[in-house]
Design an enzyme around this catalytic site. Sequence first.
Site, PDB file in Angstrom:
ATOM      1  N   LYS A  53      36.286  36.624  30.671  1.00 42.30           N
ATOM      2  CA  LYS A  53      35.701  37.734  31.465  1.00 42.30           C
ATOM      3  C   LYS A  53      35.062  37.023  32.783  1.00 42.30           C
ATOM      4  O   LYS A  53      34.473  35.881  32.384  1.00 42.30           O
ATOM      5  CB  LYS A  53      34.723  38.559  30.775  1.00 42.30           C
ATOM      6  CG  LYS A  53      33.864  39.519  31.808  1.00 42.30           C
ATOM      7  CD  LYS A  53      34.554  40.651  32.275  1.00 42.30           C
ATOM      8  CE  LYS A  53      33.705  41.477  33.395  1.00 42.30           C
ATOM      9  NZ  LYS A  53      34.489  42.286  34.393  1.00 42.30           N
ATOM     10  N   CYS A  67      37.696  39.845  43.639  1.00 41.56           N
ATOM     11  CA  CYS A  67      37.068  41.008  42.877  1.00 41.56           C
ATOM     12  C   CYS A  67      36.482  42.109  43.808  1.00 41.56           C
ATOM     13  O   CYS A  67      35.586  41.773  44.547  1.00 41.56           O
ATOM     14  CB  CYS A  67      35.658  40.730  41.731  1.00 41.56           C
ATOM     15  SG  CYS A  67      35.244  41.931  40.852  1.00 41.56           S
ATOM     16  N   THR A 117      43.116  43.584  41.147  1.00 46.60           N
ATOM     17  CA  THR A 117      43.285  44.987  41.228  1.00 46.60           C
ATOM     18  C   THR A 117      43.138  45.435  42.568  1.00 46.60           C
ATOM     19  O   THR A 117      42.743  44.739  43.504  1.00 46.60           O
ATOM     20  CB  THR A 117      42.059  45.874  40.562  1.00 46.60           C
ATOM     21  OG1 THR A 117      41.006  45.342  41.035  1.00 46.60           O
ATOM     22  CG2 THR A 117      42.080  45.605  38.927  1.00 46.60           C
ATOM     23  N   GLY A 174      49.635  42.489  36.500  1.00 47.26           N
ATOM     24  CA  GLY A 174      49.689  43.633  37.042  1.00 47.26           C
ATOM     25  C   GLY A 174      50.416  44.575  36.460  1.00 47.26           C
ATOM     26  O   GLY A 174      51.772  44.665  36.989  1.00 47.26           O
ATOM     27  N   ASN A 184      37.843  33.598  40.744  1.00 47.53           N
ATOM     28  CA  ASN A 184      38.271  34.827  41.000  1.00 47.53           C
ATOM     29  C   ASN A 184      37.529  35.183  42.317  1.00 47.53           C
ATOM     30  O   ASN A 184      36.412  35.289  42.664  1.00 47.53           O
ATOM     31  CB  ASN A 184      37.396  35.829  40.223  1.00 47.53           C
ATOM     32  CG  ASN A 184      37.455  37.123  40.534  1.00 47.53           C
ATOM     33  OD1 ASN A 184      38.041  37.587  41.502  1.00 47.53           O
ATOM     34  ND2 ASN A 184      36.855  38.091  39.762  1.00 47.53           N
ATOM     35  N   ASN A 214      38.477  50.591  37.647  1.00 49.55           N
ATOM     36  CA  ASN A 214      37.362  50.061  36.701  1.00 49.55           C
ATOM     37  C   ASN A 214      36.496  49.686  37.682  1.00 49.55           C
ATOM     38  O   ASN A 214      36.755  49.001  38.824  1.00 49.55           O
ATOM     39  CB  ASN A 214      37.688  48.899  35.818  1.00 49.55           C
ATOM     40  CG  ASN A 214      37.685  47.626  36.386  1.00 49.55           C
ATOM     41  OD1 ASN A 214      36.707  46.857  36.517  1.00 49.55           O
ATOM     42  ND2 ASN A 214      39.053  47.304  36.662  1.00 49.55           N
ATOM     43  N   ALA A 215      35.279  49.457  37.417  1.00 54.46           N
ATOM     44  CA  ALA A 215      34.183  49.044  38.458  1.00 54.46           C
ATOM     45  C   ALA A 215      32.950  48.431  37.269  1.00 54.46           C
ATOM     46  O   ALA A 215      31.697  48.908  37.187  1.00 54.46           O
ATOM     47  CB  ALA A 215      33.661  50.054  39.209  1.00 54.46           C
ATOM     48  N   GLY A 246      32.087  45.354  37.340  1.00 49.93           N
ATOM     49  CA  GLY A 246      30.969  44.517  38.328  1.00 49.93           C
ATOM     50  C   GLY A 246      30.426  43.376  37.380  1.00 49.93           C
ATOM     51  O   GLY A 246      29.478  42.780  37.517  1.00 49.93           O
TER      52      GLY A 246
END
Lengths: 303, 303, 262, 262
Positions: free
Chosen positions: A45, A129, A192, A242, A126, A69-70, A72
């Site tokens: 993660k 995001c 995403t 994806g 990342n 999803n959020a 965070g």
Amino acid sequence: MTDLAVSIAGISMSNPVLVASGTFGYGAEYHPVFDVSRLGALVTKGLTLRPCAGNPGRRLCETPAGLLNAIGLQNPGVEVFIGDILPAMRSYGVPVIANIAGATDEEYVALAERLDGSGVAGLELNISCPNVQAGGMALGTDPCLAASVVAAVVQATSLPVIVKLTPNVTDIVGLARAVVDAGAAALSLINTLLGLAIDVETGRPALGNITGGLSGPAIRPVAVRAVWQVAQAVDVPIIGMGGICTGRDALEFILAGASAVAVGSAFFHDPLAAVKIIEDLERYCDRKGIADWRTLIGAAWKS
Amino acid sequence: MTDLAVSIAGISMSNPVLVASGTFGYGAEYHPVFDVSRLGALVTKGLTLRPCAGNPGRRLCETPAGLLNAIGLQNPGVEVFIGDILPAMRSYGVPVIANIAGATDEEYVALAERLDGSGVAGLELNISCPNVQAGGMALGTDPCLAASVVAAVVQATSLPVIVKLTPNVTDIVGLARAVVDAGAAALSLINTLLGLAIDVETGRPALGNITGGLSGPAIRPVAVRAVWQVAQAVDVPIIGMGGICTGRDALEFILAGASAVAVGSAFFHDPLAAVKIIEDLERYCDRKGIADWRTLIGAAWKS
Amino acid sequence: MGQTGEYTARVIRQEALDADAFLLTLEAPELAAAAQPGQFAMIGCGSGYDPFLRRPLSIHRAQSTAGAVSFLYRVRGQGTEWLATRRQGEFVPLLGPLGRGFRFAGNSRRALLVGAGIGAAPLLFLAEALAGLNWTLNILLGARTAHSLFCRSALERYGRVHAITDDGSAGRRGSVNALLQEALKKGTYADIFACGPQPVLQAVQRASADRGIPAQLSLEENMACGLGACMGCTCRGSDPSRMLRVCAEGPVFDAEEVILDD
Amino acid sequence: MGQTGEYTARVIRQEALDADAFLLTLEAPELAAAAQPGQFAMIGCGSGYDPFLRRPLSIHRAQSTAGAVSFLYRVRGQGTEWLATRRQGEFVPLLGPLGRGFRFAGNSRRALLVGAGIGAAPLLFLAEALAGLNWTLNILLGARTAHSLFCRSALERYGRVHAITDDGSAGRRGSVNALLQEALKKGTYADIFACGPQPVLQAVQRASADRGIPAQLSLEENMACGLGACMGCTCRGSDPSRMLRVCAEGPVFDAEEVILDD
Ligand SMILES: Cc1cc2nc3c(=O)[nH]c(=O)nc-3n(C[C@H](O)[C@H](O)[C@H](O)COP(=O)(O)OP(=O)(O)OC[C@H]3O[C@@H](n4cnc5c(N)ncnc54)[C@H](O)[C@@H]3O)c2cc1C
Ligand SMILES: Cc1cc2nc3c(=O)[nH]c(=O)nc-3n(C[C@H](O)[C@H](O)[C@H](O)COP(=O)(O)OP(=O)(O)OC[C@H]3O[C@@H](n4cnc5c(N)ncnc54)[C@H](O)[C@@H]3O)c2cc1C
Ligand SMILES: Cc1cc2nc3c(=O)[nH]c(=O)nc-3n(C[C@H](O)[C@H](O)[C@H](O)COP(=O)(O)O)c2cc1C
Ligand SMILES: Cc1cc2nc3c(=O)[nH]c(=O)nc-3n(C[C@H](O)[C@H](O)[C@H](O)COP(=O)(O)O)c2cc1C
Ligand code: FES
Ligand code: FES
């Protein structure tokens, strides 16, 4: 049986099936359900310098063939990760890739430095995001900013640097070229899609964070397109993701040019998805009499 | 029963449910199935100056909760449209909006001039078609180019000009602002997402055109997000579309800021979708005791 | 906690209890053997990718000798609608047992069980286990009508059941919260176990704090993985820096561990 | 062409003909009354939005007095798999009749009917109609095995059936194309009607051109609307500037109208 081994950015894997950051925890969560040492690699993660509580309010909203999803970036921070989580994660005997996220170049660099020598096999940056205010998205949509953070991180670490791109841009190829020129050893495609859902009974956005990231089979055609475009433009390996749920789906990405794939939301539909994908790939190669599976990479445009 | 009337860019409609260009032919195709005069407005398949045969090879590919299409603007050309098709289309007694596509500003202007006075109620400028090489996509992703074509068309016609935007951009708000400043009387959001599918048995792209446009429920969260963002930034009405299948879906768009909605791919799942949506909206307003349905427009962020 | 696994479970029985409540019994011997009261399973509800996510359902009964597990559920939307059309002999994918269930230990204690609506589903399994340890149970059950007090007779085997309904068709008219206040006035309890809608949980949480009786609450939240991996199902912990995963740290929490939102 | 409509049709019967071929009979009186041989319907195959598109299936039989319509289909993927699990009394959404069917007129003509595999599905309806006009029918039927010559016995009521199979388990071993060459050598025909895989249609198209016998071919193409609205199902017309919609100008085309791709 077909040997599915592959090496991405110098990271050797027994097969090209990884997990997508944020969907698989740190491995231990799924280990009771299947032997996670069968995976090609584990991806954490998103890690931040300090512990992060993530977003308040509702974090998930199902959508047709997908979900928003959020989260965070809820995570215990890089120190706790290295001290308490990484040892168990490494015990499965598969490479561990640390997904990192910062608000500034300096934060990315600090994370990269801290993880260097920690035992992770590589970094996944990342810069895409959609669920965090600072950095994240902006860094990931501007080729100059993206190149700058990648160059700084590459400079700061001996680990291979994989850069994860967002599809929420006009020109993903330009972005890919910029980060490869800046030193990215591999690319992860895609993060995403930026989405939003409204609860029509309350009349308010369904997610606490208002917008969220769309994932799952719904976005698969967008992801395959991104891989198809980028693979023809750059010379580094691509980890495709994806909406991959089956071996057939994974093959779409491989034929489009991905050298590995990551399973994400599919785990929520079928916790055994990754294992089945590995088996599907083996069967496909056997059935088609393919000696070296890597000849499939990009075959849809190479041939 | 609730009155659902609305006026978009000066075009009066008995309700806010339109059809999405390219999914409903010219009305006659669906008239045997339901009374198309119940719709708020009809929108034509994309019209070009000269007849267009469209793309060769396979044009449709189903995907999870959606489909990819690569029709490529097959249409008989604006002359045949005006001479042979428009009279029947107007006979339903609902406004007809002509969706137009060109390769250059001059073609858009010529189309707009030719349609002025023809009996269409307005123009929808498709500057966002992912399925044609020239014009289309490029025009629609660059705010300057987009503004220039819109300004030229607005200049050339007395008809209201609705501009249809693509979601395949980094900054849809910037694009929207640019075309509104250039004179767009309304916006249509969104056109399809650029996608690709590969047939893993042949190892080749499934569509003759290689890439295609993704539509259907799969893209709904992306479309709602676009409407939410743009509605807060511009002062013209928005026609929302992208995966709308039910009244609930339509309400998501309206609450996010759309003043009307268009039904597209949903017709392929349920040919009666639009009629049911109109009835759903009436029922929702009745149930919630809403006197003027237009108070729902943007209510998710206005309140 | 028992070993979690992914299973394809055959439908033994699907009983319609009323227009939209069902009792589904699946052949799932490993799950039946491993499950603890208060735990749940993630059930695949659909044939394609829509719906995409699994649905969390509490384990209503686990019969380890019969190798059967039951779920008591109400049809709410797309997923449960699909589930309700499953017939005997068909198969359902299922991940479980999941989460941290009710904690209890020792013999012959006195407990108050509080459940309302379909939220009462986990109480039967719990009551059975507590009765096995000779606990004395006072069970408060709320529902819309007499007809929807689904597990009343089954629960009566394990303790004294007090029912209340919205329409007064069984017991008095009112909410289970009224029964709660009375029960706490009249009796003393070593523990309270509660499940049901948010207002019921909030009332129990308040009562627990006011009277110093340890209470355990079973929470619901939207879930994706059910395993603690996605961080999607969090609720606020009393320690403000901590978000708790309902699927992993819960679904059963000590009343003082969590902040209940409205 | 009859009036097209959208219906919710009750399943009267679902018969498994072999491991993956089914005969589905639906209660659809308007469709039964309106349908013409060679037309098709778009059938909703799934409960959510995946699969999203309807599946085109040819009308195999239309019994207007019974108000029933039958479809003969093979399970190929997600949609037909779902359809095969529909049971008596359940409902299926259906749009039809659609497309331009076979054209025929006059009495007592002599025709050759050619069908192979599940592609033979529309032949029964056609043969029944032609027999009603006292046509003399020679029917060539190809299949993998004897077992998959599903409508053979039904077709024998309307004409002489010649079968051929891939494995020789009925008739000779070979393809229906072999039967076609022989039939054309031995007899003379006013019309040919064909449906089945591309190689069969190509052979008929060639034979039609070579011998000047008018032929009609039933084509398949991926479809979305089924009504001629989306332009998704086109094939190339002989006039190179024209793309023909299989759902509207077809699915039955005159052999010389279309270019058949491989
Ligand atoms: C740990 C746990 C145990 C549960 N036990 C039971 C039980 O024993 N019996 C029972 O009837 N219900 C139970 N629920 C609620 C049940 O999960 C929902 O009613 C169900 O998911 C609704 O799905 P749907 O497709 O019918 O509805 P939809 O509204 O279509 O669902 C849409 C989405 O929202 C989620 N969702 C909807 N309602 C809830 C809810 N209340 N809690 C969490 N997610 C929700 C769904 O999982 C899905 O992702 C439990 C929930 C949790 C978290
Ligand atoms: C006018 C017409 C009449 C037909 N009549 C019959 C019939 O009577 N019996 C029968 O068994 N089959 C018939 N077919 C073929 C049938 O439509 C397909 O087998 C079916 O759509 C497959 O769906 P699936 O979900 O099982 O397969 P999938 O492979 O999962 O389908 C994926 C997508 O491809 C499309 N597709 C797949 N195969 C075909 C095909 N051959 N033609 C067109 N689209 C296809 C589907 O509709 C869907 O959109 C007909 C096709 C057409 C166009
Ligand atoms: C619940 C959830 C959490 C995620 N968290 C992260 C994250 O922390 N870092 C990241 O780079 N991507 C994150 N992602 C994105 C995924 O890694 C992946 O790129 C995306 O979901 C597309 O793949 P999928 O459709 O297979 O899920 C997350 C996705 C989901 C669904
Ligand atoms: C088959 C098909 C053809 C389309 N043709 C056009 C077109 O000619 N012009 C245009 O502006 N949009 C066209 N679109 C896009 C739709 O109008 C709409 O913007 C998009 O499909 C999203 O809505 P939906 O998900 O409800 O279909 C087409 C879409 C489909 C599926
Ligand atoms: S549902 Fe994934 S962490 Fe709880
Ligand atoms: S399927 Fe839409 S035109 Fe034929």
